[in-house]
Design a protein around this motif. Sequence first.
Motif, PDB file in Angstrom:
ATOM      1  N   SER A 163       0.834  -1.193  -0.086  1.00 14.57           N
ATOM      2  CA  SER A 163       0.140  -0.159  -0.080  1.00 14.57           C
ATOM      3  C   SER A 163       0.770   1.260   0.015  1.00 14.57           C
ATOM      4  O   SER A 163       0.500   2.210  -0.664  1.00 14.57           O
ATOM      5  N   HIS A 164       1.969   1.106   0.758  1.00 13.59           N
ATOM      6  CA  HIS A 164       2.948   2.355   0.659  1.00 13.59           C
ATOM      7  C   HIS A 164       3.579   2.538  -0.728  1.00 13.59           C
ATOM      8  O   HIS A 164       3.792   3.591  -1.380  1.00 13.59           O
ATOM      9  N   ALA A 165       3.836   1.516  -1.369  1.00 16.24           N
ATOM     10  CA  ALA A 165       4.480   1.369  -2.702  1.00 16.24           C
ATOM     11  C   ALA A 165       3.407   2.134  -3.853  1.00 16.24           C
ATOM     12  O   ALA A 165       3.751   2.460  -4.864  1.00 16.24           O
ATOM     13  N   ASP A 166       2.298   2.079  -3.630  1.00 12.79           N
ATOM     14  CA  ASP A 166       1.136   2.499  -4.499  1.00 12.79           C
ATOM     15  C   ASP A 166       1.339   4.131  -4.532  1.00 12.79           C
ATOM     16  O   ASP A 166       1.008   4.375  -5.573  1.00 12.79           O
ATOM     17  N   ALA A 167       2.349   4.487  -3.912  1.00 10.48           N
ATOM     18  CA  ALA A 167       2.458   5.997  -3.986  1.00 10.48           C
ATOM     19  C   ALA A 167       3.335   6.231  -5.359  1.00 10.48           C
ATOM     20  O   ALA A 167       3.593   7.390  -5.715  1.00 10.48           O
ATOM     21  N   ILE A 173       8.808   2.659 -12.970  1.00  8.77           N
ATOM     22  CA  ILE A 173       9.457   3.007 -11.726  1.00  8.77           C
ATOM     23  C   ILE A 173       8.998   2.198 -10.580  1.00  8.77           C
ATOM     24  O   ILE A 173       9.863   1.776  -9.768  1.00  8.77           O
ATOM     25  N   ARG A 174       7.893   1.573 -10.472  1.00 11.97           N
ATOM     26  CA  ARG A 174       7.412   0.790  -9.412  1.00 11.97           C
ATOM     27  C   ARG A 174       7.982  -0.452  -9.535  1.00 11.97           C
ATOM     28  O   ARG A 174       8.482  -1.102  -8.733  1.00 11.97           O
ATOM     29  N   ARG A 175       8.213  -1.182 -10.890  1.00 12.80           N
ATOM     30  CA  ARG A 175       9.021  -2.440 -11.013  1.00 12.80           C
ATOM     31  C   ARG A 175      10.449  -2.124 -10.803  1.00 12.80           C
ATOM     32  O   ARG A 175      10.917  -3.233 -10.033  1.00 12.80           O
ATOM     33  N   ASP A 176      10.813  -1.017 -10.822  1.00 16.31           N
ATOM     34  CA  ASP A 176      12.355  -0.662 -10.459  1.00 16.31           C
ATOM     35  C   ASP A 176      12.653  -0.650  -8.900  1.00 16.31           C
ATOM     36  O   ASP A 176      13.490  -1.339  -8.465  1.00 16.31           O
ATOM     37  N   PHE A 177      11.685  -0.266  -8.361  1.00 11.52           N
ATOM     38  CA  PHE A 177      11.515  -0.148  -6.909  1.00 11.52           C
ATOM     39  C   PHE A 177      11.644  -1.731  -6.414  1.00 11.52           C
ATOM     40  O   PHE A 177      12.274  -2.070  -5.478  1.00 11.52           O
TER      41      PHE A 177
END
Length: 467
Positions: A163-167, A173-177
């Motif tokens: 839920s935090h990563a949904d930011a 970018i999300r896949r890189d995270f």
Amino acid sequence: MQHFPIFLDVADKAIVLSGGGEAAIAKLRLLLKTEAQIHVYAPHPAPEIEAWAAEARLTLTLRPLGAEDLSGATLVYAANEDTVEDARVAGMTTEAGILINVVDNLEASAFITPAIVDRDPVTVAIGTEGAAPVLARAIKRDLEERLPQSLGLLARLGKRFRSHADALPMGRIRRDFWSAFYFRSGPRAAASGREAINAALETELQAHLGAEARPGHVSFVGAGPGDPELLTLKARRALDEADVIIHDRLVPAEILELARREAIILEAGKEGFGPSTPQERINAMLVEHGHSGAQVVRLKSGDAVIFGRLEEEIGALDAAGIAHTTVPGITAASAAAAQIGRSLTARGRNSELRLITGHDVEGLAEQDWQALARPGAVTGIYMGKRAARFLQGRLLMHGASPETPVTIVESAGRPNSRVIPSRLCRLAEDMTAHSPSGPAVMLLGLAPSHETASVAARIETKLKEHA
């Protein structure tokens, strides 16, 4: 694929097992790892099953399974080690419309239980359609050794953090995270425990919140001759990271399977003297997806720098200001020479090697025929199936010996490969007689090693016998 692999939600669902012996115990050891409600029916259960019932890990009924016991069941296992009783249970279950697994009876089973590597919540299931359980266990053992026990903890904490990563914006970018966490900072932090892992998640999130999306990039990747095991590590990594893959006609499905499931896969096939995707269209596709910010792989069979029209595509990207890199691959001539047990160069025989194409954009390609016809010369001829008679005539006209060996290797490096030994004097006839349907490279000046030639002859004889 006869059995489609899925992961079934069994939390608080009823799973019924009929049987109380060793086969039942083996299944229960796996089923007890789930969150299902396990119901066992056995007149004479083993002590282990009685102990699990005493610990309230399952519900035990000391009688045979009845039809009334199937109400509400999601799955049923027949593990009675008795053919008649298993058949009775299977008949009741099938009539009730419930999926059943009959232990050691693939034909009577509606589903099979794969070998499982458990790093909860990370689960790897390995199936062989019941054909090779020993092989499945060997793969499981290999994965058990390679996947650290901390992987489950990383996944559990990562799941809570979603839920935090949904930011982060959807996409790259999300896949890189997540990639940075699971493959770099997370494993380093795992040795120090939960707090260190949570700190790594927060650190990665802050780093990626301020990150800009990577600009579009095109990787020209050589897919090699077709065997996935001949891909370079860098090629495998590029395929794994690609958002878009634009591939040649000759790239086999086994290599395309290595791409991410979410990747867009586009064919840009070309065929000599046949239907082809115009080069201008391929250039436009590369520019379009590169400008969109995608990580693009232009996947070319063999080596991207050999007869791949690479510079034309690079020129289009340079004109559009899109960055690119090239990942070399194993070219077909190298794979073909390795397959026939020969070297493309040898001291005292040839100090140079030529790679030529049988045709170009204007048709049959003219070459330095005198150089190619010299005794001892070795040449790899690409895209030459339809140019065999033309090549034969030009070489003989310029003084090549009619007895010059020519080896035709179809689908070099692949399981369905075929070696066709020939001589220049009968090249066109052999090409017509054998009519290779797959991609073929000709090795002018090289005959197969004695052992390879013998194997090829035996295979050819068997093919004729079955024709």
